[in-house]
Design an enzyme around this catalytic site. Structure first.
Site, PDB file in Angstrom:
ATOM      1  N   ARG A  55      38.854 -13.248 -64.292  1.00 15.94           N
ATOM      2  CA  ARG A  55      39.653 -12.163 -63.709  1.00 15.94           C
ATOM      3  C   ARG A  55      39.097 -10.791 -64.122  1.00 15.94           C
ATOM      4  O   ARG A  55      39.122  -9.834 -63.342  1.00 15.94           O
ATOM      5  CB  ARG A  55      41.122 -12.325 -64.115  1.00 15.94           C
ATOM      6  N   VAL A  87      47.176  -6.333 -64.370  1.00 15.40           N
ATOM      7  CA  VAL A  87      46.362  -6.156 -65.574  1.00 15.40           C
ATOM      8  C   VAL A  87      45.013  -5.515 -65.231  1.00 15.40           C
ATOM      9  O   VAL A  87      44.230  -5.217 -66.121  1.00 15.40           O
ATOM     10  CB  VAL A  87      46.182  -7.510 -66.326  1.00 15.40           C
ATOM     11  N   HIS A 103      52.427  -5.965 -68.041  1.00 19.15           N
ATOM     12  CA  HIS A 103      51.892  -7.280 -68.423  1.00 19.15           C
ATOM     13  C   HIS A 103      50.540  -7.182 -69.136  1.00 19.15           C
ATOM     14  O   HIS A 103      49.793  -8.153 -69.175  1.00 19.15           O
ATOM     15  CB  HIS A 103      51.810  -8.196 -67.187  1.00 19.15           C
ATOM     16  N   THR A 162      54.713  -6.682 -54.609  1.00 22.39           N
ATOM     17  CA  THR A 162      55.158  -7.658 -55.614  1.00 22.39           C
ATOM     18  C   THR A 162      56.207  -8.574 -54.996  1.00 22.39           C
ATOM     19  O   THR A 162      57.058  -8.124 -54.230  1.00 22.39           O
ATOM     20  CB  THR A 162      55.721  -6.994 -56.890  1.00 22.39           C
ATOM     21  N   ASN A 189      54.739  -9.241 -46.408  1.00 20.15           N
ATOM     22  CA  ASN A 189      55.658 -10.388 -46.360  1.00 20.15           C
ATOM     23  C   ASN A 189      56.843 -10.116 -47.289  1.00 20.15           C
ATOM     24  O   ASN A 189      56.953 -10.718 -48.358  1.00 20.15           O
ATOM     25  CB  ASN A 189      54.957 -11.670 -46.822  1.00 20.15           C
ATOM     26  N   PRO A 190      57.724  -9.223 -46.871  1.00 19.59           N
ATOM     27  CA  PRO A 190      58.819  -8.852 -47.770  1.00 19.59           C
ATOM     28  C   PRO A 190      59.798 -10.004 -47.939  1.00 19.59           C
ATOM     29  O   PRO A 190      59.803 -10.942 -47.140  1.00 19.59           O
ATOM     30  CB  PRO A 190      59.487  -7.684 -47.040  1.00 19.59           C
TER      31      PRO A 190
HETATM   32  P1  OAD Z   1      52.744 -12.257 -56.421  1.00 19.72           P
HETATM   33  O1  OAD Z   1      51.499 -12.997 -56.119  1.00 19.72           O
HETATM   34  O2  OAD Z   1      53.920 -13.028 -56.874  1.00 19.72           O
HETATM   35  O3  OAD Z   1      53.203 -11.419 -55.146  1.00 19.72           O
HETATM   36  C1  OAD Z   1      52.285 -10.621 -54.451  1.00 19.72           C
HETATM   37  C2  OAD Z   1      53.007  -9.884 -53.348  1.00 19.72           C
HETATM   38  O4  OAD Z   1      52.057  -9.057 -52.709  1.00 19.72           O
HETATM   39  C3  OAD Z   1      53.630 -10.795 -52.290  1.00 19.72           C
HETATM   40  O5  OAD Z   1      54.964 -10.380 -52.017  1.00 19.72           O
HETATM   41  C4  OAD Z   1      52.728 -10.568 -51.069  1.00 19.72           C
HETATM   42  O6  OAD Z   1      53.441 -10.646 -49.839  1.00 19.72           O
HETATM   43  C5  OAD Z   1      52.259  -9.153 -51.315  1.00 19.72           C
HETATM   44  N1  OAD Z   1      50.987  -8.796 -50.647  1.00 19.72           N
HETATM   45  C6  OAD Z   1      49.959  -9.581 -50.253  1.00 19.72           C
HETATM   46  N2  OAD Z   1      48.989  -8.842 -49.684  1.00 19.72           N
HETATM   47  C7  OAD Z   1      49.400  -7.553 -49.734  1.00 19.72           C
HETATM   48  C8  OAD Z   1      48.849  -6.309 -49.306  1.00 19.72           C
HETATM   49  N3  OAD Z   1      47.651  -6.236 -48.726  1.00 19.72           N
HETATM   50  N4  OAD Z   1      49.567  -5.185 -49.517  1.00 19.72           N
HETATM   51  C9  OAD Z   1      50.788  -5.248 -50.132  1.00 19.72           C
HETATM   52  N5  OAD Z   1      51.362  -6.392 -50.530  1.00 19.72           N
HETATM   53  C10 OAD Z   1      50.679  -7.519 -50.351  1.00 19.72           C
HETATM   54  O7  OAD Z   1      52.342 -11.107 -57.484  1.00 19.72           O
HETATM   55  P2  OAD Z   1      53.285 -10.269 -58.442  1.00 19.72           P
HETATM   56  O8  OAD Z   1      54.604 -10.007 -57.827  1.00 19.72           O
HETATM   57  O9  OAD Z   1      52.480  -9.122 -58.937  1.00 19.72           O
HETATM   58  O10 OAD Z   1      52.531 -12.238 -64.454  1.00 19.72           O
HETATM   59  O11 OAD Z   1      53.461 -11.285 -59.644  1.00 19.72           O
HETATM   60  C11 OAD Z   1      54.221 -10.903 -60.736  1.00 19.72           C
HETATM   61  C12 OAD Z   1      53.699 -11.560 -61.977  1.00 19.72           C
HETATM   62  O12 OAD Z   1      53.601 -12.962 -61.779  1.00 19.72           O
HETATM   63  C13 OAD Z   1      52.284 -11.172 -62.364  1.00 19.72           C
HETATM   64  O13 OAD Z   1      52.208  -9.943 -63.066  1.00 19.72           O
HETATM   65  C14 OAD Z   1      51.836 -12.308 -63.200  1.00 19.72           C
HETATM   66  C15 OAD Z   1      52.333 -13.431 -62.322  1.00 19.72           C
HETATM   67  O14 OAD Z   1      52.551 -14.632 -62.889  1.00 19.72           O
HETATM   68  C16 OAD Z   1      51.928 -12.648 -65.590  1.00 19.72           C
HETATM   69  O15 OAD Z   1      50.803 -13.108 -65.627  1.00 19.72           O
HETATM   70  C17 OAD Z   1      52.785 -12.468 -66.815  1.00 19.72           C
END
Ligand code: OAD
Length: 218
Positions: A55, A87, A103, A162, A189-190
């Site tokens: 990563r 990160v 994180h 997110t 994809n909200p």
């Molecule tokens: P996720 O992978 O859970 O969610 C990513 C979000 O980004 C989803 O809602 C997608 O629809 C959206 N997405 C995809 N492409 C996009 C784009 N081009 N523009 C905007 N949005 C887009 O990631 P996080 O919510 O960041 O934690 O995950 C939260 C935490 O879960 C991370 O920090 C990590 C993970 O496990 C740890 O490692 C502690």
């Protein structure tokens, strides 16, 4: 205006970095228990270090995209604090100066026995006595108190990319809503049933953040 921005993996997707959930996400290829937990670090440090080396390399090779850049440019006219679950260092490389990493940070390592994190950009071999400076599942989120204050003091919370599935970070949306703040969510994809009073911009970060700036802050 005081703007708090909560970002997740989706804001870096258009820079080529994988998100976690969904098709092609990191958690499809790995179980988080195996690569992002204190137990994994104790029992299989090689795999944990390899995961973060991979990563770190991807983040080193990625460039900030228009969404990171637009948020950095917002600082010229507004008081902006970015609270990121990411990160990677793409917000900083785009020029954002107030970035709170909930994180942890890929480009830092810290001693296994505790102590200050130090900058680390290359592979981190296990056996050196250092671990990636990231929050593993089951570990505390040390900056959560500061992040909550940032949201409480802001006029508006912008949420970008997110899935809001990981707490305590996801709870920041509730903090804002309970205090009657304006909340705007950018995600192609909200969630199917976003809380009421949230303006959902169902677009990728690059165009969605631009729309937010054009329509909300003009
Ligand atoms: P996720 O992978 O859970 O969610 C990513 C979000 O980004 C989803 O809602 C997608 O629809 C959206 N997405 C995809 N492409 C996009 C784009 N081009 N523009 C905007 N949005 C887009 O990631 P996080 O919510 O960041 O934690 O995950 C939260 C935490 O879960 C991370 O920090 C990590 C993970 O496990 C740890 O490692 C502690």
């Amino acid at each position: 205006m005081k703007i708090a921005v909560l970002t997740g993996a989706g804001i870096s997707a258009e820079s080529g970095l994988a998100t976690f959930r969904g098709a092609g996400g990191l958690w499809e290829g790995y179980r988080f228990e195996d690569v992002a937990s204190p137990q994994a670090l104790a029992e299989n440090p090689e795999l944990v270090h390899r995961f973060y080396d991979m990563r770190r390399k991807a983040a080193r090779e990625a460039e900030p995209n228009a969404a990171h850049q637009a948020l950095a440019a917002l600082e010229r006219e507004h008081e902006v604090t970015i609270v990121t679950q990411n990160v990677d260092d793409l917000h900083e490389r785009a020029g954002s100066r107030n970035v709170l990493h909930l994180h942890g940070e890929l480009m830092k390592a810290r001693p296994l026995k505790g102590g200050e994190a130090i900058p680390w950009r290359d592979d981190l071999p296990p056996g050196l006595g250092y671990r990636p400076h990231v929050v593993f599942f089951g570990e505390e989120v040390p900056s959560m108190g500061d992040a909550t204050l940032v949201v409480m003091e802001a006029d508006l919370l912008l949420v970008v990319g997110t899935s809001l599935q990981v707490y305590p970070a996801a709870g920041l949306v509730g903090v804002a809503l309970r205090r009657g703040k304006r909340v705007v969510l950018v995600d192609p994809n909200p969630p199917p049933e976003p809380p009421q009073r949230v303006w959902v911009i169902a677009e990728p970060a690059t165009t969605g953040v631009a729309r937010f700036i054009a329509e909300e802050l003009a």
